[in-house]
Design an enzyme around this catalytic site. Structure first.
Site, PDB file in Angstrom:
ATOM      1  N   SER A 122      66.479  44.997 -32.020  1.00 22.83           N
ATOM      2  CA  SER A 122      65.248  44.347 -32.493  1.00 22.83           C
ATOM      3  C   SER A 122      64.569  45.215 -33.548  1.00 22.83           C
ATOM      4  O   SER A 122      64.181  44.730 -34.616  1.00 22.83           O
ATOM      5  CB  SER A 122      64.288  44.112 -31.327  1.00 22.83           C
ATOM      6  OG  SER A 122      64.869  43.282 -30.352  1.00 22.83           O
ATOM      7  N   HIS A 160      69.913  35.505 -32.542  1.00 23.85           N
ATOM      8  CA  HIS A 160      69.002  36.080 -31.553  1.00 23.85           C
ATOM      9  C   HIS A 160      67.549  35.950 -32.031  1.00 23.85           C
ATOM     10  O   HIS A 160      67.284  36.001 -33.232  1.00 23.85           O
ATOM     11  CB  HIS A 160      69.362  37.552 -31.354  1.00 23.85           C
ATOM     12  CG  HIS A 160      68.689  38.192 -30.180  1.00 23.85           C
ATOM     13  ND1 HIS A 160      67.427  38.748 -30.256  1.00 23.85           N
ATOM     14  CD2 HIS A 160      69.095  38.350 -28.901  1.00 23.85           C
ATOM     15  CE1 HIS A 160      67.097  39.231 -29.073  1.00 23.85           C
ATOM     16  NE2 HIS A 160      68.092  39.009 -28.225  1.00 23.85           N
ATOM     17  N   ASP A 242      73.739  41.023 -37.558  1.00 22.80           N
ATOM     18  CA  ASP A 242      73.312  41.373 -36.205  1.00 22.80           C
ATOM     19  C   ASP A 242      74.583  41.541 -35.376  1.00 22.80           C
ATOM     20  O   ASP A 242      75.228  40.567 -35.001  1.00 22.80           O
ATOM     21  CB  ASP A 242      72.424  40.274 -35.617  1.00 22.80           C
ATOM     22  CG  ASP A 242      72.050  40.563 -34.155  1.00 22.80           C
ATOM     23  OD1 ASP A 242      72.611  41.510 -33.562  1.00 22.80           O
ATOM     24  OD2 ASP A 242      71.205  39.837 -33.605  1.00 22.80           O
TER      25      ASP A 242
HETATM   26  C1  LIG Z   1      70.446  42.336 -27.305  1.00 22.44           C
HETATM   27  C2  LIG Z   1      70.537  41.634 -28.608  1.00 22.44           C
HETATM   28  C3  LIG Z   1      69.577  41.797 -29.607  1.00 22.44           C
HETATM   29  C4  LIG Z   1      68.327  42.609 -29.377  1.00 22.44           C
HETATM   30  O1  LIG Z   1      68.653  43.949 -29.187  1.00 22.44           O
HETATM   31  P1  LIG Z   1      67.696  44.938 -28.378  1.00 22.44           P
HETATM   32  O2  LIG Z   1      68.478  46.198 -28.344  1.00 22.44           O
HETATM   33  O3  LIG Z   1      67.487  44.328 -27.039  1.00 22.44           O
HETATM   34  O4  LIG Z   1      66.437  45.048 -29.149  1.00 22.44           O
HETATM   35  C5  LIG Z   1      69.774  41.186 -30.819  1.00 22.44           C
HETATM   36  N1  LIG Z   1      70.852  40.432 -31.053  1.00 22.44           N
HETATM   37  C6  LIG Z   1      71.798  40.226 -30.117  1.00 22.44           C
HETATM   38  C7  LIG Z   1      72.984  39.392 -30.456  1.00 22.44           C
HETATM   39  C8  LIG Z   1      71.668  40.821 -28.865  1.00 22.44           C
HETATM   40  O5  LIG Z   1      72.610  40.638 -27.925  1.00 22.44           O
END
Ligand SMILES: *Cc1c(COP(=O)(O)O)cnc(C)c1O
Length: 454
Positions: A122, A160, A242
């Site tokens: 995030s 996400h 991401d």
């Molecule tokens: C877990 C996740 C996030 C967020 O990551 P955090 O480390 O919880 O902030 C973003 N994108 C995907 C695909 C995730 O699985």
């Protein structure tokens, strides 16, 4: 306490997965702010059974890493050193830059790439998209904001929620994030993406970035990164990936080819605390051109002026590349994990989780009364119990109750999501302790509960 910590981890497989916090512990914690000194030791030890449960082999919820006992050691060193990694000249920054360089190399980023070890994907997404925003406005957004610039970005309907949150926090507004439809495999529909970019351009808006998913949170789908890189290049857009958990398959030789194109990203966000099992929290933001981060964040006031010698030497400082000034030595536990296990071993465990997901999917497919709801891309299996005579609403309610019962009885901890509107029991395997027996046990428990609850 060290013995208690190790016992806690060793005992996990025989214990409940998740246990609601006991009432007497709640009461013991609800005290007034202590005035006089007292030992916290007894309560520290008493807290250990009441975590999320992700160190247990039958923890399958959301996407959580499962940790390693070895991570206790860098945590001790980190606490003993109490290093502030916002800047200055010390070993903490050296370790962080080494970890970032390893990662830039792992993903095939060029010379000049850089980034930070941050709290998670995030935060990494927010930092990367700030760099993208400021690059699109040639830095003007830093002083003038984004006003009526009409910046718009593109991601898939499966992205996400941290992407929309970043758009919100960056003043772009969540409406400026276009949700492009996906194909049957839950990957970004590239034709729809190109059409959306063209429509926004025709409307006088300023498309500035594409956010691809390397592993979607619902089903583990991986966008066609090479095609998205092509579209981004052709359209002059920033490509952010991401890869929160999915990027880690770069360490598994048979899976890594599915990330082809990731090396062309302008920025990449991923987590160490998920599939690399580093203790919470630790993630990474990587930029193909570290200068873009400096352009988005550097602004040193007099009291943080750098020097060429002494403790204030060394550049850049993390505060020049991201929003935080005081920062812990997160990179240490990442460095220790990568050193202790190496990418070969971590990659083999990732491959094993994907093999386990394929096994679980096959068992679901051959079991009457179970229905799989999505293709298995990597390590996520979405399925549900179906019963004769049950409508959609009753089926959703039954499956939701099964998941809650599994959690409350301490048997297992999957989570839920919706696939094409249907409530799914979602099993995520980013757990190096899970065995085939745990997966067989899960299905037995699901069927047993289904019979009892229906
Ligand atoms: C877990 C996740 C996030 C967020 O990551 P955090 O480390 O919880 O902030 C973003 N994108 C995907 C695909 C995730 O699985």
């Amino acid at each position: 306490m060290l013995d208690a910590a190790l016992d806690h981890m060793q005992r996990a497989p025989g214990d409940r997965v998740w246990t609601p916090v006991a009432d007497d512990l709640r009461d013991q914690l609800a005290t007034p702010l202590p005035g006089a000194p007292a030992s916290p030791d007894a309560l520290l030890e008493a807290m250990m059974p009441y975590g999320v449960g992700n160190t247990h082999p039958r923890f399958f919820g959301w996407v959580h890493g499962s940790g390693t006992p070895a991570q206790i050691i860098p945590a001790m060193v980190e606490a003993a050193m109490n290093t502030n990694c916002g800047g200055r000249d010390h070993v903490g920054l050296l370790v962080e830059r080494q970890v970032v360089a390893w990662m830039a190399n792992l993903f095939g980023f060029p010379e000049g790439a850089g980034g930070l070890v941050v709290s998670g994907t995030s935060m990494a997404t927010l930092i990367a998209l700030k760099a993208a925003r400021d690059a699109a406005m040639e830095g003007g957004s830093r002083s003038d904001g984004v006003g009526g610039a009409g910046l718009v970005g593109y991601t898939s309907s499966q992205a996400h929620s941290c992407v929309a949150r970043a758009f919100d926090m960056l003043g772009l507004g969540t409406q400026a994030l276009r949700r492009v439809p996906v194909n049957a495999a839950f990957e970004t529909d590239t034709d729809a993406l190109e059409a959306a970019i063209a429509a926004d351009r025709a409307a006088g808006l300023s498309p500035f970035c594409i956010i691809a998913s390397a592993g979607t949170v619902n089903t583990g789908a991986i966008d066609d990164l090479a095609s998205l890189a092509e579209i981004a290049a052709k359209s002059g857009l920033w490509l952010h990936v991401d890869g929160a958990f999915g990027a880690c398959i770069q360490m598994a030789p048979d899976l890594a080819p599915r990330l082809k194109g990731i090396e062309r990203a302008d920025s990449l966000a991923f987590d160490f605390h998920k599939w690399m099992h580093v203790t919470y929290d630790a993630g990474c933001v990587l930029l193909r051109d570290e200068a873009r981060l400096a352009a988005a964040f550097s602004d040193r006031p007099d009291y943080l002026a750098g020097e060429t010698r002494g403790l204030a030497a060394g550049a850049p400082w993390p505060v020049d590349l991201g929003p935080e000034l005081s920062r812990g030595f997160r990179a240490l536990k990442v460095w220790a994990q990568l050193t202790e296990f190496g990418t070969d071993r971590l990659g083999a465990l990732i491959q094993r989780n994907c093999d386990q997901a394929a096994y679980l999917a096959a068992r679901i497919d051959e079991t009457a009364g179970l229905e799989r709801l999505a293709p298995v891309s990597l390590q996520i299996v979405c399925f549900r119990v179906v019963r004769d005579g049950f409508g959609e609403a009753e089926t959703d309610a039954l499956n939701r109750e099964i998941v809650i019962a599994l959690q409350e009885k301490g048997m297992a901890a999957p989570s839920t999501t919706r696939i094409h509107g249907r409530l799914a029991i979602r099993v995520n395997l980013t757990n190096h302790r899970t065995t085939q027996t745990d997966l067989d046990g899960l299905l037995d428990d699901v069927l047993k509960l289904a019979g009892a609850l229906a």
